[in-house]
Design an enzyme around this catalytic site. Structure first.
Site, mmCIF file in Angstrom:
data_model
loop_
_atom_site.group_PDB
_atom_site.id
_atom_site.type_symbol
_atom_site.label_atom_id
_atom_site.label_comp_id
_atom_site.label_asym_id
_atom_site.label_seq_id
_atom_site.Cartn_x
_atom_site.Cartn_y
_atom_site.Cartn_z
ATOM 1 C CG ASP A 137 -1.957 -1.214 1.073
ATOM 2 O OD1 ASP A 137 -2.236 -1.676 0.174
ATOM 3 O OD2 ASP A 137 -2.321 -1.421 2.259
ATOM 4 N NE ARG A 138 0.496 8.564 -1.765
ATOM 5 C CZ ARG A 138 0.657 9.432 -0.766
ATOM 6 N NH1 ARG A 138 0.129 9.119 0.481
ATOM 7 N NH2 ARG A 138 1.047 10.452 -0.928
#
Length: 325
Positions: A137-138
């Protein structure tokens, strides 16, 4: 430069995807994508069946799609390289870096960084790939492996599927978990209430995570845990923690939205990554060091000596049974 089309003639009975894989020296996955796009004809007739049984003396024609490519965005960051050879690149992805470009993503991504490094996999189907085997995830930082050729990508993707590739994550959660070992095996799908979130969904994909206690914070309101993924669903760790009313400090999507949680990043880090090297066939293990933000937080809220002893990579591996490695 690859020819726009090629012709081959069979000399024995054989599956179409196997035959073309042998002729072109490409993986069957790549061949299947080409066939499914109806770029392959057998005796003048298009087919989309990769498992088609060919007879001797049949002619197979391939029309190669035009390769798609987009120029990379300019980048103003660098990424720590943990290891690199002719087949793989292992990196420590920083928090706030998105892996793949998307219409909603305006800033440069990891793929842009890979393009600047010249890492691009050839694809028969014309699609642009950059060796991404698994995602983070970012906001999640930590270890990622990137394949530098199609053979390595195929081998690593298979390991991801059969669970011989694995990751251990470190996370700071609030409140502490109740049990020393918590195993959650519940399916995950898109949330019906918030399209940005995933949720426990009995019609979703199976998902299994194991959580183990490491250390309590000074005030005993938070806990450092290690997480072992058995599957790789979107937001899996965060969703499974939410299902037992726990959240990761700095997680403002799945968190409790308390004013006291002012962390600028989610305290979730892919610390250890292990797999079998696609060429040497040796088991390799890589550890991604914590960034200054997460390390400072741990030093302020936890006992530094105990923390560094407990997150020793060998110590973490010993926490889990041999069956899970």
């Amino acid at each position: 430069m690859r020819q726009e089309e090629s012709y081959f003639t069979t000399d024995e009975a054989i599956r179409l995807d196997v035959f073309l894989s042998q002729q072109l020296g490409q993986t069957r996955n790549q061949i299947t994508q080409l066939i499914e796009q109806e770029c392959v004809e057998v005796d003048g007739k298009a087919t989309a069946k990769a498992g088609l049984k060919l007879k001797a003396a049949q002619t197979v024609r391939i029309r190669f799609p035009e390769q798609k490519s987009t120029p990379p965005q300019e980048i103003d960051f660098d990424v720590e390289i943990l290891y690199e050879d002719d087949d793989i690149l292992v990196i420590n992805k920083p928090s706030s870096l998105t892996v793949h470009p998307a219409p909603s993503v305006k800033e440069p991504t990891l793929v842009d960084w890979l393009k600047h490094k010249g890492i691009a996999l050839s694809t028969l189907s014309g699609e642009e790939r950059h060796g991404i085997v698994h995602r983070l995830d970012r906001g999640t930082s930590g270890a990622m492996v990137i394949a530098k050729n199609n053979e390595a990508h195929e081998a690593l993707s298979l390991q991801l599927q059969d669970k011989t590739m694995g990751r251990f994550y470190l996370a700071v959660v609030n409140p502490p978990t109740k049990e020393t070992i918590t195993i959650i095996d519940r399916p995950i799908g898109r949330s019906s209430h918030n399209r940005l979130k995933m949720a426990i969904n009995e019609n979703g994909k199976n998902a299994k995570t194991e959580f183990r206690k490491l250390l309590m914070s000074h005030d005993e309101t938070e806990e450092l845990i290690v997480c072992k993924l058995y599957t790789g669903r979107t937001h899996q760790i965060r969703v499974h923690l939410e299902s037992i009313s726990r959240h990761i400090v700095g997680d403002h999507l799945y968190g409790s939205h308390t004013k006291s949680d002012k962390m600028e990043r989610i305290l979730l880090h892919a610390y250890n990554l292990y797999f079998t090297h696609p060429t040497t066939k040796e088991r390799v293990v890589f550890t991604a060091s914590l960034d200054p933000v997460m390390e400072d937080y741990l030093n302020k809220h936890f006992d530094p000596k105990e923390t560094h002893a407990l997150i020793d990579p060998l110590c973490i591996e010993r926490l889990f049974s041999s069956e899970s490695l």
